[in-house]
Motif scaffolding. Structure first.
Motif, PDB file in Angstrom:
ATOM      1  N   PHE A   1      -7.058  39.363  12.394  1.00  0.00           N
ATOM      2  CA  PHE A   1      -5.909  39.246  13.787  1.00  0.00           C
ATOM      3  C   PHE A   1      -6.835  40.342  14.841  1.00  0.00           C
ATOM      4  CE2 PHE A   1      -3.923  37.921   9.881  1.00  0.00           C
ATOM      5  CZ  PHE A   1      -2.835  36.559   9.989  1.00  0.00           C
ATOM      6  N   GLU A   2      -6.445  39.969  15.153  1.00  0.00           N
ATOM      7  CA  GLU A   2      -6.477  40.639  16.055  1.00  0.00           C
ATOM      8  C   GLU A   2      -5.527  42.328  16.550  1.00  0.00           C
ATOM      9  OE1 GLU A   2      -6.944  41.770  21.419  1.00  0.00           O
ATOM     10  OE2 GLU A   2      -6.272  39.776  20.990  1.00  0.00           O
ATOM     11  N   ASN A   3      -5.888  43.256  15.940  1.00  0.00           N
ATOM     12  CA  ASN A   3      -4.378  44.306  15.370  1.00  0.00           C
ATOM     13  C   ASN A   3      -4.467  44.862  17.538  1.00  0.00           C
ATOM     14  OD1 ASN A   3      -2.792  45.974  15.603  1.00  0.00           O
ATOM     15  ND2 ASN A   3      -3.856  47.881  14.132  1.00  0.00           N
TER      16      ASN A   3
ATOM     17  N   LEU B   1      -3.600  43.445   1.908  1.00  0.00           N
ATOM     18  CA  LEU B   1      -3.772  43.809   3.866  1.00  0.00           C
ATOM     19  C   LEU B   1      -4.435  45.045   4.026  1.00  0.00           C
ATOM     20  CD1 LEU B   1       0.175  43.912   3.943  1.00  0.00           C
ATOM     21  CD2 LEU B   1      -1.719  41.732   4.039  1.00  0.00           C
ATOM     22  N   LYS B   2      -5.032  45.227   5.066  1.00  0.00           N
ATOM     23  CA  LYS B   2      -5.792  46.198   6.154  1.00  0.00           C
ATOM     24  C   LYS B   2      -5.784  46.304   7.189  1.00  0.00           C
ATOM     25  CE  LYS B   2     -10.502  48.895   4.667  1.00  0.00           C
ATOM     26  NZ  LYS B   2     -11.851  48.120   4.898  1.00  0.00           N
TER      27      LYS B   2
ATOM     28  N   THR C   1      -1.234  51.077  13.073  1.00  0.00           N
ATOM     29  CA  THR C   1      -2.018  51.366  11.074  1.00  0.00           C
ATOM     30  C   THR C   1      -0.705  50.553  10.256  1.00  0.00           C
ATOM     31  OG1 THR C   1       0.204  52.788  10.715  1.00  0.00           O
ATOM     32  CG2 THR C   1      -1.789  54.145  12.116  1.00  0.00           C
ATOM     33  N   LEU C   2      -1.916  50.458   8.807  1.00  0.00           N
ATOM     34  CA  LEU C   2      -0.991  49.376   8.094  1.00  0.00           C
ATOM     35  C   LEU C   2       0.673  49.994   7.330  1.00  0.00           C
ATOM     36  CD1 LEU C   2      -1.420  47.256   5.956  1.00  0.00           C
ATOM     37  CD2 LEU C   2      -2.422  48.643   4.660  1.00  0.00           C
ATOM     38  N   ASP C   3       0.749  51.378   8.060  1.00  0.00           N
ATOM     39  CA  ASP C   3       2.192  51.240   7.564  1.00  0.00           C
ATOM     40  C   ASP C   3       3.095  51.028   8.998  1.00  0.00           C
ATOM     41  OD1 ASP C   3       1.384  52.903   5.082  1.00  0.00           O
ATOM     42  OD2 ASP C   3       1.991  54.768   5.912  1.00  0.00           O
ATOM     43  N   GLN C   4       2.925  50.948  10.064  1.00  0.00           N
ATOM     44  CA  GLN C   4       3.438  50.906  11.156  1.00  0.00           C
ATOM     45  C   GLN C   4       3.692  49.419  10.724  1.00  0.00           C
ATOM     46  OE1 GLN C   4       0.545  52.899  13.819  1.00  0.00           O
ATOM     47  NE2 GLN C   4       2.066  53.793  14.799  1.00  0.00           N
TER      48      GLN C   4
END
Length: 568
Positions: free
Chosen positions: A458-460, A492-493, A465-468
């Protein structure tokens, strides 16, 4: 309870099945005949290309026959198929030294044959299929030092034959070779590497068996219905004991401190080599006893023996020890060691998925219970070979070839099938749109060098961040049956502008499945479906040649896995 009549009918049926199959097989020597049969005395014969002679028929009525050293000035090298078959007067025969092969059924059903003498300096190498079958009065036969092979059914139903001795250098005893004979003792020399299925089944007078160092497998029914068999010591070199190998006599088997007595491979799910391991009570009582597994890729693990599952295998209480493998490594060796709390190795064993698969294919030729999984086993080997080529692993030992002969074990559909044509059979049923204000689906890849997995990219957009991402969205993944995957089944990364979801441990039967992914949060729900088969479809069309063939192999493997799973 099985009666004697039923037992003999079963044995006869097994023997007859093998005979029928064998009749359809070509006989290599007969293909080399160069002229029509001629006659000299009581013998009909033909000339062979090496200037020797094959006896094709005997027309005499003598009770004692001493084969001549030569006919028409040429040595006799072959006693041909059915040459003396059903002779009713023959009681004793002396085989000339020059004979190298006695062919199929040459002396079968000779109802009065009692003695067969073969010179100690004979050149005889092979006693053919059903050669002395149903010679019920046969009491004595001497095997020369030159003899290497006795083919299937050779001495079946020779009820008066009580003693045979195999010389050093002898190699192979065929399927049902001595079934229902009067054999009392069997000494399997170290040079013998093969004792076929049912070789000594229904030998009611058999008392003693000694198994040499050359035997790695005791096949199905080898000693079944041997009611008087008192004790069999299984040496360390025996890695597997087949179905009903000793029938109800399993309590008479004497095993060493630990021994792998059977193998199997999970077919419709992951490639999982299962080793059924006998362990003595002394080792079982050792709370610190461990199992060490070393996989073909060099990785390993230690397991407390007490944590391993216990199962009954062919009447023996065993530990089930499993090793998961990936396709590219199925020709590689798995090493298992059992050590005590004192650190001393109690037993060390090696095996491979390839060896199991090769044996499975062989057994399918005579045991119908192996036919249901045959196509899946072959598809697994093709998948392994394609993975080896794509990843450059063990390419000198392709999984779908016999390592000793180089011949294909499969029909090699993955290599010969046109990828574009195959891709058209795969329907793209993906739906939905995996996109929201932060994430946008781009593409996927199929991972199979280690565990098979599907990775979604996926385009982030906002470099969360992963936590967000986890705080803002509830991420749910469902399999093809609508069951929600546990968090341990995917990864998940987030890394800068990229976010990935990796669905782990996809089984062969799931390669055609559709997974539903959804993001719930931020005031909306983004939902869409993805499938490994859709990736395969695209790769078949535009990928490199090795990738196309790998996807071909995965396609066929999935199909066969689905078919097989429906039979279970």
């Amino acid at each position: 309870m099985i009666t004697k009549a039923k037992k003999r009918l079963l044995t006869f049926t097994m023997v007859l099945m093998v005979c029928v199959v064998a009749v359809l097989s070509p006989v290599s020597v007969s293909q080399t005949r160069v002229m029509a049969a001629e006659c000299e005395g009581d013998y009909e014969y033909i000339y062979l290309p090496d200037n020797s002679v094959e006896i094709t028929s005997y027309n005499g009525t003598d009770a004692q026959v001493v084969l001549p050293d030569n006919i028409s000035g040429r040595t006799i090298s072959v006693i041909g198929e059915n040459a003396f078959c059903e002779n009713k007067t023959l009681e004793t025969v002396v085989i000339s030294e020059s004979v190298t092969v006695i062919q199929k059924q040459a002396f079968a059903s000779c109802e009065n044959l009692k003695n067969v003498y073969i010179y100690s300096e004979s050149k005889l190498k092979t006693i053919g299929e059903a050669c002395f079958w149903m010679d019920k009065k046969l009491e004595k036969i001497t095997f020369p030092k030159s003899l290497r092979n006795i083919e299937k059914n050779a001495f079946g139903f020779c009820a008066s034959l009580t003693d045979v001795e195999f010389n050093d250098g002898f190699q192979s005893i065929g399927e049902y070779a001595f079934c229902s004979s009067g054999i009392k003792s069997v000494d399997i020399k170290d040079s013998i590497t093969n004792v076929g299925t049912g070789a000594f089944c229904d030998c009611e007078e058999l008392l003693n068996v000694s198994i040499g160092k050359g035997i790695s497998s005791i096949y199905d029914y080898t000693f079944t219905y041997c009611d008087k068999l008192d004790k069999v010591v299984i040496p360390d070199n025996v890695k597997s004991i087949g179905k009903n190998a000793f029938d109800k006599n399993t309590q008479k088997i004497v095993l060493k401190d630990c021994n792998v007595i059977g193998y199997s491979v999970s077919l419709s799910d992951k490639i999982d080599l299962k080793m059924y391991t006998y362990v003595s009570n002394n080792i079982r009582k050792d709370a610190g006893a461990k199992v060490n597994l070393t996989l073909p890729d060099g990785t390993g693990k230690d397991i407390l023996l007490s944590k391993c599952k216990t199962v009954t295998y062919n009447g023996v209480n065993t530990f089930l020890i499993s090793a998961d493998l990936v396709p590219a490594y199925i020709t590689g060796t798995v090493t298992m060691k059992i050590t005590g709390s004192d650190g001393k190795v109690k037993g060390s064993f090696t095996s491979s998925v390839y060896d199991y698969a090769k044996d499975y294919i062989k057994r399918s030729n005579y045991d119908d219970t192996y036919k249901s999984g045959l196509n899946l086993v072959k598809a697994m080997l093709d998948y392994g070979a394609a993975a080896q080529t794509y990843f450059g692993i063990n390419t000198d030992k392709p999984a779908n070839k016999d390592q000793s002969t180089g011949k294909l074990l499969t029909d090699n559909k993955a290599q010969i099938t046109d990828s574009r044509g195959l891709s058209e059979k795969i329907q793209d049923k993906t739906s939905g749109k995996l996109q929201n204000t932060d994430l946008a689906y781009e593409y996927m890849s199929l991972l199979c060098k280690s565990r098979t997995g599907l990775k979604l990219y996926f385009e982030n957009k906002n470099s969360l961040t992963l936590d967000q991402i986890k705080a803002k969205y509830s991420i749910n993944i469902y399999d093809g049956n609508g069951k929600k995957l546990a968090a341990t089944q995917y990864e998940l990364k987030a890394d800068g502008k990229e976010f990935t979801i990796k669905i782990n441990n996809i089984l062969p039967v799931q390669l055609g499945s559709y997974y539903t992914v959804e993001f719930v949060g931020g005031g909306s729900t983004a939902k869409g479906t993805v499938s490994p088969s859709v990736y395969m479809k695209k790769a078949m069309g535009v990928g490199g040649e090795n990738l196309k063939k790998l996807c071909n192999a995965m396609y066929f493997y999935n199909n066969e896995a689905v078919i097989y799973s429906k039979t279970k």
